[in-house]
Design a protein around this motif. Sequence first.
Motif, mmCIF file in Angstrom:
data_model
loop_
_atom_site.group_PDB
_atom_site.id
_atom_site.type_symbol
_atom_site.label_atom_id
_atom_site.label_comp_id
_atom_site.label_asym_id
_atom_site.label_seq_id
_atom_site.Cartn_x
_atom_site.Cartn_y
_atom_site.Cartn_z
ATOM 1 N N LYS A 1 0.835 -1.208 0.000
ATOM 2 C CA LYS A 1 0.000 0.000 0.000
ATOM 3 C C LYS A 1 0.861 1.247 0.000
ATOM 4 N N ALA A 2 1.961 1.216 0.744
ATOM 5 C CA ALA A 2 2.870 2.359 0.745
ATOM 6 C C ALA A 2 3.452 2.580 -0.650
ATOM 7 N N ALA A 3 3.759 1.499 -1.341
ATOM 8 C CA ALA A 3 4.293 1.611 -2.692
ATOM 9 C C ALA A 3 3.274 2.255 -3.626
ATOM 10 N N GLU A 4 2.025 1.811 -3.520
ATOM 11 C CA GLU A 4 0.984 2.382 -4.391
ATOM 12 C C GLU A 4 0.837 3.881 -4.172
ATOM 13 N N LEU A 5 0.774 4.304 -2.913
ATOM 14 C CA LEU A 5 0.613 5.731 -2.627
ATOM 15 C C LEU A 5 1.839 6.540 -3.040
ATOM 16 N N THR A 6 3.016 5.964 -2.851
ATOM 17 C CA THR A 6 4.255 6.678 -3.163
ATOM 18 C C THR A 6 4.503 6.752 -4.670
ATOM 19 N N PHE A 7 4.240 5.653 -5.374
ATOM 20 C CA PHE A 7 4.503 5.617 -6.818
ATOM 21 C C PHE A 7 3.477 6.418 -7.622
ATOM 22 N N THR A 8 2.253 6.545 -7.108
ATOM 23 C CA THR A 8 1.222 7.284 -7.839
ATOM 24 C C THR A 8 1.110 8.725 -7.393
ATOM 25 N N GLY A 9 1.540 9.044 -6.188
ATOM 26 C CA GLY A 9 1.360 10.392 -5.667
ATOM 27 C C GLY A 9 -0.090 10.735 -5.410
ATOM 28 N N ARG A 10 -0.922 9.720 -5.243
ATOM 29 C CA ARG A 10 -2.360 9.922 -5.085
ATOM 30 C C ARG A 10 -2.684 10.514 -3.713
ATOM 31 N N VAL A 11 -3.609 11.478 -3.694
ATOM 32 C CA VAL A 11 -4.063 12.094 -2.449
ATOM 33 C C VAL A 11 -5.328 11.380 -1.981
ATOM 34 N N ILE A 12 -5.362 11.002 -0.709
ATOM 35 C CA ILE A 12 -6.503 10.279 -0.158
ATOM 36 C C ILE A 12 -7.192 11.123 0.908
ATOM 37 N N ASN A 13 -8.464 10.848 1.133
ATOM 38 C CA ASN A 13 -9.200 11.578 2.160
ATOM 39 C C ASN A 13 -9.072 10.873 3.508
ATOM 40 N N ALA A 14 -9.652 11.473 4.531
ATOM 41 C CA ALA A 14 -9.510 10.941 5.883
ATOM 42 C C ALA A 14 -10.145 9.572 6.036
ATOM 43 N N SER A 15 -11.272 9.356 5.344
ATOM 44 C CA SER A 15 -11.953 8.067 5.441
ATOM 45 C C SER A 15 -11.075 6.942 4.916
ATOM 46 N N GLU A 16 -10.453 7.128 3.754
ATOM 47 C CA GLU A 16 -9.571 6.091 3.216
ATOM 48 C C GLU A 16 -8.329 5.935 4.085
ATOM 49 N N ALA A 17 -7.849 7.043 4.624
ATOM 50 C CA ALA A 17 -6.679 6.974 5.500
ATOM 51 C C ALA A 17 -6.956 6.088 6.715
ATOM 52 N N LYS A 18 -8.174 6.168 7.251
ATOM 53 C CA LYS A 18 -8.527 5.301 8.364
ATOM 54 C C LYS A 18 -8.653 3.854 7.904
ATOM 55 N N GLU A 19 -9.233 3.658 6.741
ATOM 56 C CA GLU A 19 -9.448 2.309 6.222
ATOM 57 C C GLU A 19 -8.144 1.551 6.041
ATOM 58 N N ILE A 20 -7.090 2.229 5.602
ATOM 59 C CA ILE A 20 -5.819 1.548 5.342
ATOM 60 C C ILE A 20 -4.878 1.592 6.539
ATOM 61 N N GLY A 21 -5.290 2.220 7.634
ATOM 62 C CA GLY A 21 -4.486 2.200 8.841
ATOM 63 C C GLY A 21 -3.559 3.373 9.044
ATOM 64 N N VAL A 22 -3.704 4.423 8.230
ATOM 65 C CA VAL A 22 -2.886 5.616 8.442
ATOM 66 C C VAL A 22 -3.331 6.349 9.707
#
Length: 266
Positions: free
Chosen positions: A168-189
């Motif tokens: 998941k860290a690779a996906e966010l880092t390689f795409t530069g995608r911005v996520i909202n708070a709800s998704e951040a909670k879902e993935i454990g951020v």
Amino acid sequence: MSSLPKLVDSKITLSNKVVALTFNRHDVRNALTGTAIADDIVNTVEWINRTPEIAVLIITGDGSAFSSGGNIKDMADRAGDFAGDVQTLERRYREGIQRIPLALHKLEVPVIAAVNGPAIGAGFDIANMCDIRIASTKAKFGETFVNLGIIPGDGGAWFMQRLIGYQKAAELTFTGRVINASEAKEIGVVLDVVEPENLIARVNELANEIAAKPVASLRLTKRLMKLAQRTELPDFLDICAVFQGMCHNNPEHLTAVNTMIEKLAK
């Protein structure tokens, strides 16, 4: 207890063994370059580590953003922290923003990020350097370095994969995608998401619950949590035995035990 450290671009308060550090450059969305926020973080951490009465640190931002990371106008102009040749920039990173992860990694007390708004680039990474993150519904998170043709020069790639796993860290880092708070909670951020008006109250509630514990054992437990990430089990257990001996000989331990006995007797 010594007086609070003098900060430049941040505010600091102390209440009930809890320190709150608030980035105070909302005019630049609390950018970490072109401001003294990095110095403020380092100075606050060093002061806390010298002040054994402190139990918890809260980090948040004033205004609409937690932190926008690097100042992209300076990047475009090759100015300020982004001016110079390779050797100059390498030295500036080591002597500048990279002091933040080194400081927070050595912080002896639990640290909670109260993410009030966008946490982008190095701002996202600072949140990930904390032990716990509580987010407002207005928060957004983005490991956006690749969008600007750069890498996470503050060590973000080290922290994020330990928080949410490599894939998941690779996906966010390689795409530069911005996520909202709800998704951040879902993935454990983040641990929890609350309405903006409830953010500080929720974080203070958690901070005070932690701060109510015996401070010496709390600090040793924080050290153990960090040591567990890089120590083999036999060595780790040896350290646990020594730390436990320290705790059993601390007056806080006997006070806590007697308090527990009194509660059970009721």
